[in-house]
Structure formats: C-alpha cells, structure tokens
Write a protein that holds these residues in place. Structure first.
Motif, PDB file in Angstrom:
ATOM      1  N   ILE A  31       0.915  -1.065   0.037  1.00  0.00           N
ATOM      2  CA  ILE A  31      -0.004  -0.058   0.042  1.00  0.00           C
ATOM      3  C   ILE A  31       0.881   1.209   0.013  1.00  0.00           C
ATOM      4  O   ILE A  31       1.763   1.188   0.685  1.00  0.00           O
ATOM      5  CB  ILE A  31      -0.973  -0.006   1.193  1.00  0.00           C
ATOM      6  N   PHE A  32       0.597   2.305  -0.767  1.00  0.00           N
ATOM      7  CA  PHE A  32       1.175   3.410  -1.087  1.00  0.00           C
ATOM      8  C   PHE A  32       0.431   4.612  -1.006  1.00  0.00           C
ATOM      9  O   PHE A  32      -0.579   4.550  -1.523  1.00  0.00           O
ATOM     10  CB  PHE A  32       2.100   3.324  -2.593  1.00  0.00           C
ATOM     11  N   GLY A  33       0.841   5.734  -0.419  1.00  0.00           N
ATOM     12  CA  GLY A  33       0.147   6.884  -0.684  1.00  0.00           C
ATOM     13  C   GLY A  33      -0.701   7.236   0.699  1.00  0.00           C
ATOM     14  O   GLY A  33      -0.425   6.714   1.632  1.00  0.00           O
ATOM     15  N   PRO A  34      -1.226   8.583   0.684  1.00  0.00           N
ATOM     16  CA  PRO A  34      -1.933   8.829   1.714  1.00  0.00           C
ATOM     17  C   PRO A  34      -3.121   8.106   2.164  1.00  0.00           C
ATOM     18  O   PRO A  34      -3.812   7.225   1.369  1.00  0.00           O
ATOM     19  CB  PRO A  34      -2.628  10.265   1.379  1.00  0.00           C
ATOM     20  N   LEU A  35      -3.742   8.113   3.202  1.00  0.00           N
ATOM     21  CA  LEU A  35      -4.848   7.482   4.004  1.00  0.00           C
ATOM     22  C   LEU A  35      -6.112   7.803   3.016  1.00  0.00           C
ATOM     23  O   LEU A  35      -6.835   6.837   2.692  1.00  0.00           O
ATOM     24  CB  LEU A  35      -5.133   7.585   5.148  1.00  0.00           C
ATOM     25  N   GLY A  36      -6.098   9.013   2.806  1.00  0.00           N
ATOM     26  CA  GLY A  36      -7.616   9.483   2.067  1.00  0.00           C
ATOM     27  C   GLY A  36      -7.557   9.657   0.735  1.00  0.00           C
ATOM     28  O   GLY A  36      -6.094   9.804   0.162  1.00  0.00           O
ATOM     29  N   THR A  37      -8.515   9.837   0.136  1.00  0.00           N
ATOM     30  CA  THR A  37      -8.661  10.125  -1.443  1.00  0.00           C
ATOM     31  C   THR A  37      -9.192  11.414  -1.692  1.00  0.00           C
ATOM     32  O   THR A  37      -8.983  11.770  -2.992  1.00  0.00           O
ATOM     33  CB  THR A  37      -9.402   8.967  -2.041  1.00  0.00           C
ATOM     34  N   PHE A  38      -9.819  11.853  -0.755  1.00  0.00           N
ATOM     35  CA  PHE A  38     -10.611  13.495  -1.199  1.00  0.00           C
ATOM     36  C   PHE A  38      -9.656  14.601  -0.376  1.00  0.00           C
ATOM     37  O   PHE A  38      -9.739  14.595   0.900  1.00  0.00           O
ATOM     38  CB  PHE A  38     -11.873  13.325  -0.501  1.00  0.00           C
ATOM     39  N   ASN A  39      -9.292  15.271  -1.078  1.00  0.00           N
ATOM     40  CA  ASN A  39      -8.445  16.354  -0.674  1.00  0.00           C
ATOM     41  C   ASN A  39      -9.038  17.653  -0.664  1.00  0.00           C
ATOM     42  O   ASN A  39      -8.435  18.681  -0.121  1.00  0.00           O
ATOM     43  CB  ASN A  39      -7.020  16.637  -1.642  1.00  0.00           C
ATOM     44  N   ASN A  40     -10.375  17.834  -1.244  1.00  0.00           N
ATOM     45  CA  ASN A  40     -11.171  19.212  -1.461  1.00  0.00           C
ATOM     46  C   ASN A  40     -10.085  20.253  -1.690  1.00  0.00           C
ATOM     47  O   ASN A  40     -10.372  21.332  -1.406  1.00  0.00           O
ATOM     48  CB  ASN A  40     -11.701  19.291  -0.014  1.00  0.00           C
ATOM     49  N   PHE A  41      -9.186  20.199  -2.540  1.00  0.00           N
ATOM     50  CA  PHE A  41      -8.072  21.227  -3.084  1.00  0.00           C
ATOM     51  C   PHE A  41      -7.524  21.972  -2.031  1.00  0.00           C
ATOM     52  O   PHE A  41      -6.751  23.014  -2.203  1.00  0.00           O
ATOM     53  CB  PHE A  41      -8.805  22.118  -4.011  1.00  0.00           C
ATOM     54  N   GLU A  42      -7.405  21.361  -0.794  1.00  0.00           N
ATOM     55  CA  GLU A  42      -6.870  21.822   0.586  1.00  0.00           C
ATOM     56  C   GLU A  42      -5.654  21.126   0.615  1.00  0.00           C
ATOM     57  O   GLU A  42      -5.400  20.236   1.514  1.00  0.00           O
ATOM     58  CB  GLU A  42      -7.725  21.692   1.726  1.00  0.00           C
ATOM     59  N   PHE A  43      -4.291  21.844  -0.073  1.00  0.00           N
ATOM     60  CA  PHE A  43      -2.871  21.287   0.036  1.00  0.00           C
ATOM     61  C   PHE A  43      -2.519  21.355   1.452  1.00  0.00           C
ATOM     62  O   PHE A  43      -1.684  20.425   1.558  1.00  0.00           O
ATOM     63  CB  PHE A  43      -2.208  22.240  -0.904  1.00  0.00           C
ATOM     64  N   GLN A  44      -2.552  22.279   2.160  1.00  0.00           N
ATOM     65  CA  GLN A  44      -1.849  22.364   3.427  1.00  0.00           C
ATOM     66  C   GLN A  44      -2.459  21.562   4.479  1.00  0.00           C
ATOM     67  O   GLN A  44      -1.959  21.399   5.528  1.00  0.00           O
ATOM     68  CB  GLN A  44      -2.118  23.964   3.861  1.00  0.00           C
TER      69      GLN A  44
END
Length: 85
Positions: free
Chosen positions: A25-38
C-alpha cells in the motif's frame, strides 16, 4: 461515500475492497483532498472493489501536485493486479 456508509457496506457483502487485501500500500490514507493542499488527506471516499479471483499486488493513492495545487479534488487510485484464472 466513506467506508461506514450503508451503500459501501452493502457492496462489501459481494465484493472485496482492494485496499484490504493489497500486498503493498502506497500513498495517503484518504482520497478526497477538497483542493486543500495544506491539510492532511484522511477522508477516503474512492474505492476499487474486486471479486475474489484477483490478487492485488499494489494499491496506491497518487497525490501528485504542481506548485502546491492538486489537479483534482480526488486523488487517483491505482492498482497493480493479477487475475487468478
């Protein structure tokens, strides 16, 4: 929909969430970022469901950005899989 939604639970009666059986498994836990980079991405609302005759070698959530901006409010979900037939 998130994992605890009744529709996701219904699908899981018949199909397997690919992340739960992935060898890697690779990458962040979530998939929805809501365009909120910070902000950390923790909300998982994108799934790939499979039948039991598939092996998931890799599951990845791809979180690439350019100039601290995401190209979409959802991250792509990538699978490397093997058909067992």
């Amino acid at each position: 929909m998130e994992a605890n939604h009744e529709s996701i639970k219904f699908i899981q009666k018949y199909l397997i969430d690919s992340k739960t059986i992935a060898k890697n498994i690779f990458g962040p836990l979530g998939t929805f970022n809501n365009f909120e980079f910070q902000k950390p991405v923790t909300r998982r609302i994108d799934f790939i469901f499979i039948s039991d005759d598939i092996t998931i070698n890799k599951y990845a959530v791809l979180s690439d950005s350019i100039d601290c901006r995401y190209p979409s409010n959802h991250f792509p979900v990538y699978l490397k899989l093997t058909f067992n037939n």
